[in-house]
Design a protein around this motif. Structure first.
Motif, short mmCIF file in Angstrom:
data_model
loop_
_atom_site.label_atom_id
_atom_site.label_comp_id
_atom_site.label_asym_id
_atom_site.label_seq_id
_atom_site.Cartn_x
_atom_site.Cartn_y
_atom_site.Cartn_z
N PHE A 104 0.88 -1.17 0.00
CA PHE A 104 0.00 0.00 0.00
C PHE A 104 0.93 1.22 0.00
N LEU A 108 -1.36 4.05 2.11
CA LEU A 108 -2.31 3.52 3.08
C LEU A 108 -3.03 4.73 3.69
N THR A 110 -5.54 7.58 5.16
CA THR A 110 -6.62 7.67 6.14
C THR A 110 -7.18 9.09 6.16
N ALA A 137 -10.37 4.35 5.98
CA ALA A 137 -9.14 4.03 5.25
C ALA A 137 -9.45 3.99 3.76
N PRO A 139 -6.98 3.17 0.98
CA PRO A 139 -5.65 2.83 0.47
C PRO A 139 -5.63 2.62 -1.04
N VAL A 141 -4.54 -0.07 -3.27
CA VAL A 141 -4.28 -1.50 -3.09
C VAL A 141 -3.48 -2.02 -4.28
N THR A 156 -11.75 0.72 2.33
CA THR A 156 -11.53 -0.63 2.86
C THR A 156 -11.99 -0.85 4.29
N SER A 185 -5.76 1.22 10.85
CA SER A 185 -6.71 1.07 9.74
C SER A 185 -7.05 -0.40 9.56
N ASN A 187 -8.39 -2.95 6.94
CA ASN A 187 -8.43 -2.96 5.48
C ASN A 187 -8.91 -4.30 4.94
N ALA A 189 -9.91 -5.40 1.23
CA ALA A 189 -9.93 -4.92 -0.15
C ALA A 189 -10.36 -6.01 -1.11
N GLU A 198 -7.18 -9.02 3.34
CA GLU A 198 -7.56 -8.32 4.57
C GLU A 198 -6.38 -8.23 5.52
N ASP A 200 -5.13 -5.66 9.21
CA ASP A 200 -5.25 -4.52 10.11
C ASP A 200 -3.86 -3.97 10.37
#
Length: 214
Positions: A104, A108, A110, A137, A139, A141, A156, A185, A187, A189, A198, A200
């Motif tokens: 990311f 990433l 926010t 979030a 991001p 990806v 996400t 965050s 995430n 996606a 996925e 965190d």
């Protein structure tokens, strides 16, 4: 970035803003992230669970940065929006078998709504402050493996931030500040192959910045 600036303008360009101090801040610094668990669920590339050690590479393009708008309603309380362009790369290119890219880096991102408390005048010209908030979030990806390539911005999941720092005036309108800023965050996606990735992520940053008050 453009969406963040639009939201800031909509919130702060109101008649009520004239009755309060508004502060527009820009910052950069050194940002890092500890390792996190990653979960891939996909019928095409298969399910996988693994851990990745992340690094921030804050000064590498695209650089780590943030923009913040704060409306101070009193000498002690303020609120506003904070957009942060965080970044995470796999440390030393460390990736599980079958993945060419998983990162990311643009970034990433926010966007949070924050509240702040400051101690104005308690330490002379130096004004300490703390803050925190919640948001989303967004991001960029980037996931590439042997069968699919995912490359783009996504919404996400939720995000949160916490901040502690101090500001020092240069003149009536300009000031400089330094702070610690942490973010979280969540995430999840979508992958172009139809599955999901996925993770965190927590980030930690030491920021330096400049603010314009009006």
């Amino acid at each position: 970035m453009s969406r963040a600036l639009t939201l800031i303008a909509l919130i702060f360009m109101t008649p009520a803003a004239a009755a309060a101090q508004v502060e527009l801040s820009f910052y950069g610094g050194v940002q890092s992230a500890p390792s996190s668990d990653v979960s891939v669920r996909d019928d095409v590339i298969g399910d996988d669970d693994f851990s990745i050690s992340w690094e921030g590479r804050s000064s590498s393009a695209p650089i780590y940065y943030g923009i913040r708008a704060t409306r101070w309603r009193s000498d002690t309380f303020g609120y506003g929006l904070d957009f942060a362009h965080n970044k995470i790369y796999p440390e030393d290119g460390e990736l599980p078998a079958g993945y060419e890219v998983l990162e990311f880096t643009d970034g990433l991102n926010t966007l949070t709504v924050n509240a702040y408390h400051r101690w104005n005048g308690a330490f002379g010209d130096l004004t300490p402050y703390v803050g925190g908030g919640i948001g989303v979030a967004i991001p960029h990806v980037e996931v590439t493996n042997g069968t699919s390539e995912t490359f783009g911005y996504q919404l996400t999941g939720p995000a949160a931030t916490w901040i502690a720092g101090a500001t020092y005036p240069i003149n009536d309108q300009w000031s400089v500040f330094g702070e610690y800023k942490g973010t979280f965050s969540a995430n999840k996606a979508d992958l172009d192959s139809g599955g999901t990735v996925e993770t965190d992520v927590f980030t930690n940053a030491v920021n330096m910045g400049v603010s314009f008050n009006f």
